[in-house]
Design a protein around this motif. Structure first.
Motif, PDB file in Angstrom:
ATOM      1  N   VAL A 130       0.857  -1.193   0.000  1.00 24.39           N
ATOM      2  CA  VAL A 130       0.000   0.000   0.000  1.00 24.39           C
ATOM      3  C   VAL A 130       0.892   1.241   0.000  1.00 24.39           C
ATOM      4  CG1 VAL A 130      -1.877   1.215   1.190  1.00 24.39           C
ATOM      5  CG2 VAL A 130      -1.676  -1.270   1.415  1.00 24.39           C
ATOM      6  N   SER A 141      -2.141   4.559   2.305  1.00 22.22           N
ATOM      7  CA  SER A 141      -2.282   4.039   3.677  1.00 22.22           C
ATOM      8  C   SER A 141      -2.772   5.156   4.602  1.00 22.22           C
ATOM      9  CB  SER A 141      -0.984   3.425   4.194  1.00 22.22           C
ATOM     10  OG  SER A 141      -0.005   4.383   4.366  1.00 22.22           O
ATOM     11  N   VAL A 160     -10.574  -6.381   0.494  1.00 21.20           N
ATOM     12  CA  VAL A 160      -9.261  -6.565  -0.140  1.00 21.20           C
ATOM     13  C   VAL A 160      -9.212  -7.940  -0.803  1.00 21.20           C
ATOM     14  CG1 VAL A 160      -6.763  -6.746   0.231  1.00 21.20           C
ATOM     15  CG2 VAL A 160      -8.059  -4.978   1.426  1.00 21.20           C
ATOM     16  N   ILE A 196      -5.414  -2.087  -4.468  1.00 21.46           N
ATOM     17  CA  ILE A 196      -5.748  -1.118  -3.415  1.00 21.46           C
ATOM     18  C   ILE A 196      -6.617   0.027  -3.949  1.00 21.46           C
ATOM     19  CG2 ILE A 196      -3.698   0.414  -3.429  1.00 21.46           C
ATOM     20  CD1 ILE A 196      -5.300  -1.291  -0.350  1.00 21.46           C
TER      21      ILE A 196
END
Lengths: 115, 456
Positions: free
Chosen positions: A41, A46, A75, A88
């Protein structure tokens, strides 16, 4: 510096990615008893995750932990759909929906169907 | 080396303050003023303690030689030196607290007997010896210590995020001190009933049924993962000329932090360890103590020593961060207490080496992890592959459980996980949450038989 999310693969999840290129990316823990996929990420993403979920934190290994179940499930769903770990952005597109689902997690988490 | 034998109860004699004969109980309570027990709550109403659990633990002897709510001199002695007026060591204030309003409404005085009601039924009495006031914040602060006064082990000032600190801070200011007596014996609900072994019964089972000479206690507030199982198995290798004969798991049952596991899952999770042979039942037994955990690390470990010695254990295993939450204490605080003492808490030497101290023998343990090089679960002080370690992290496991992922048996035994799921289905949630705390506060672990209170 990127952060990471570890997605545990139980037998059911494993069956959904078996035979795909993802199989080579599995990390094995506890003598191979536990399989996981590590999603990278980027830092700016993040931060978005940390902002969305107040309990979420980065642990000493750089892993994003204490994120809602709804987030981790999303996810994996995206991984299984795309057969890729580059998911992501797709997950973040669903952030509003995940935040809503996560709000209910203080009251109810559906139990697994096991014998 | 002399063979180790069952130690005497702390204080020399087990407290037994349970009246089993109905006619005697009725005579005791005839004409008494009554008071319905209330939970201690946070400002938002979250229940964090129910004094009934302390009354049970006192009257059934878990806290021997404590017999009731402490008088003021005893409270001061406990806070200053961790000793009762009788000299025996004891870690925590045990107090029957009520609000100013309740005190005025009750209109009781020293010398009176008050009948304590629970769930609408007579439960216990307190023979009021003294009435005094406390400053709850002061009691809370002195109970757990401060970085200034207890620099050996206290790292951060205690605050409103600490559950045990909040239990004392939310105590009501008027203390009724005196001995408790249970006059209407509660009946435990399932599954608590099959794990209820008060000290006298526990000692009897250890001696006559299990025939264990040495027993090591395992403190738990958790569903066991394989790291806990290895801790139990390996700590039990201590003993004297042979490993300990038995492992006594004693779960702390009461209000807990959100995110801990429900009490029922904790008990049945540990039971699964022996039921399915991971440690055979001839060597392993699951019990509980009623207590709203204070998460007081070294202070809590003293209480654990008292309880388990009273239950008949010869040894007690202590891990790092024992009964801890946050970083208020040094992670080794309990092990420091039991290896060299903590003078600022009144212990110039370990609690089992001071006068009027405990007889239970500590077994300080480090950590277990999976080592992929050794290809086994390894002890941190033995394994040289620290960089490769794979830890049994509680938050990692909770994350896995919450996701509904079936953990591999090298991490958590399938039968233990099934115990979690069983209670998850009952409460629609795998962990303690507000709803569970409210339900638990209302239902409690027990029911009380109907009992008439005769008029004087």
């Amino acid at each position: 510096m990127p952060h990471y999310i570890s997605v545990i693969l139980d037998d059911e999840r494993y069956s959904k990615i078996k035979g795909t290129p993802l199989e080579e990316k599995i990390t094995y823990l506890f003598g191979g008893a536990l399989r996981s996929l590590i999603v990278e990420v980027p830092e700016e993403k993040s931060e978005k995750i940390l902002k969305a979920f107040d309990k979420a934190r980065i642990d000493s290994r750089g892993y994003i932990e204490d994120i809602p179940v709804a987030f981790r499930r999303a996810v994996f769903e995206e991984i299984a759909k795309a057969k890729s770990l580059d998911v992501i952005d797709k997950v973040l597109e669903r952030l509003d929906e995940i935040v809503e689902a996560a709000k209910k997690e203080d009251e109810y988490i559906p139990p697994p169907e096991i014998e | 080396m002399p063979l180790i034998k069952t130690p005497p109860p702390h204080g020399g004699k087990l407290v037994d303050r349970v009246v089993k004969k109905r006619d005697i109980a009725e005579k005791m309570v005839a004409g008494c003023p009554t008071f319905e027990l209330k939970p201690t709550t946070l400002p938002d109403g979250t229940p964090i303690r129910h004094v009934y659990r302390e009354i049970m633990s006192v009257c059934y002897g878990f806290f021997s030689p404590v017999e009731g709510s402490m008088v003021q001199n005893e409270l001061e002695r406990v806070l200053n030196e961790r000793r009762l007026l009788s000299e025996w060591i004891f870690p925590y204030p045990i107090l029957f607290d009520i609000s100013e309003e309740d005190y005025k409404a009750l209109d009781v005085k020293e010398g009176d007997r008050l009948l304590l009601m629970l769930k609408g039924q007579p439960f216990a009495t307190i023979d009021i010896e003294e009435i005094y006031k406390i400053d709850p914040t002061d009691v809370a602060t002195r109970t757990f210590g401060t970085p200034e006064k207890n620099p050996e082990v206290v790292r951060e000032p205690f605050n409103e995020k600490h559950p045990g600190y909040m239990i004392y801070k939310m105590h009501k200011p008027v203390i009724l001190a005196g001995k408790y007596t249970i006059v209407n014996e509660p009946k435990f609900k399932e599954p608590f009933d099959r794990f209820w072994f008060p000290p006298a019964k526990c000692r009897e089972v250890i001696k006559n049924e299990k025939k264990w000479r040495t027993v090591i206690a395992h403190q738990t507030r958790n569903v066991p993962h394989v790291g806990h199982e290895m801790l139990m198995k390996c700590a039990a290798y201590t003993g004297d000329i042979e490993p300990c004969h038995g492992i006594l798991v004693n779960a702390i049952i009461g209000a807990k932090r959100r995110g801990d596991y429900p009490d029922e899952a904790i008990l049945e999770g540990h039971e699964a360890v022996n039921k399915y042979g991971y440690i055979k039942p001839e060597r392993h037994m699951v019990t509980f103590t009623l207590w709203d955990m204070r998460y007081g690390n070294p202070i809590e470990s003293l209480l654990h020593g008292v309880i388990r010695q009273n239950m008949g254990c010869t040894h007690h295993m202590f891990g790092r961060d024992h009964a801890a939450v946050g970083e208020y204490y040094d992670m080794y605080a309990t092990q420091i207490l039991w290896s060299k003492g903590i003078p600022s808490f009144g212990f110039e030497a370990p609690p089992n080496e001071v006068d009027y101290g405990l007889k239970i023998i500590p077994q300080n343990m480090a950590e277990f992890w999976y080592c992929p090089i050794c290809q086994e679960i390894a002890y941190s002080e033995s394994c040289g592959h620290t960089d490769a370690k794979q830890k049994f992290s509680g938050s990692f496991l909770r994350g896995m459980v919450a996701e509904g992922v079936f953990p591999p048996r090298v991490v958590m035994r399938p039968e233990v996980y099934k115990a979690i799921v069983k209670w998850w289905k009952v409460y629609n949630y795998p962990f303690v949450n507000r709803k569970y705390l409210d339900m638990k506060n209302k239902e409690l672990e027990i029911d009380l038989p109907a009992m008439e209170v005769p008029k004087a």
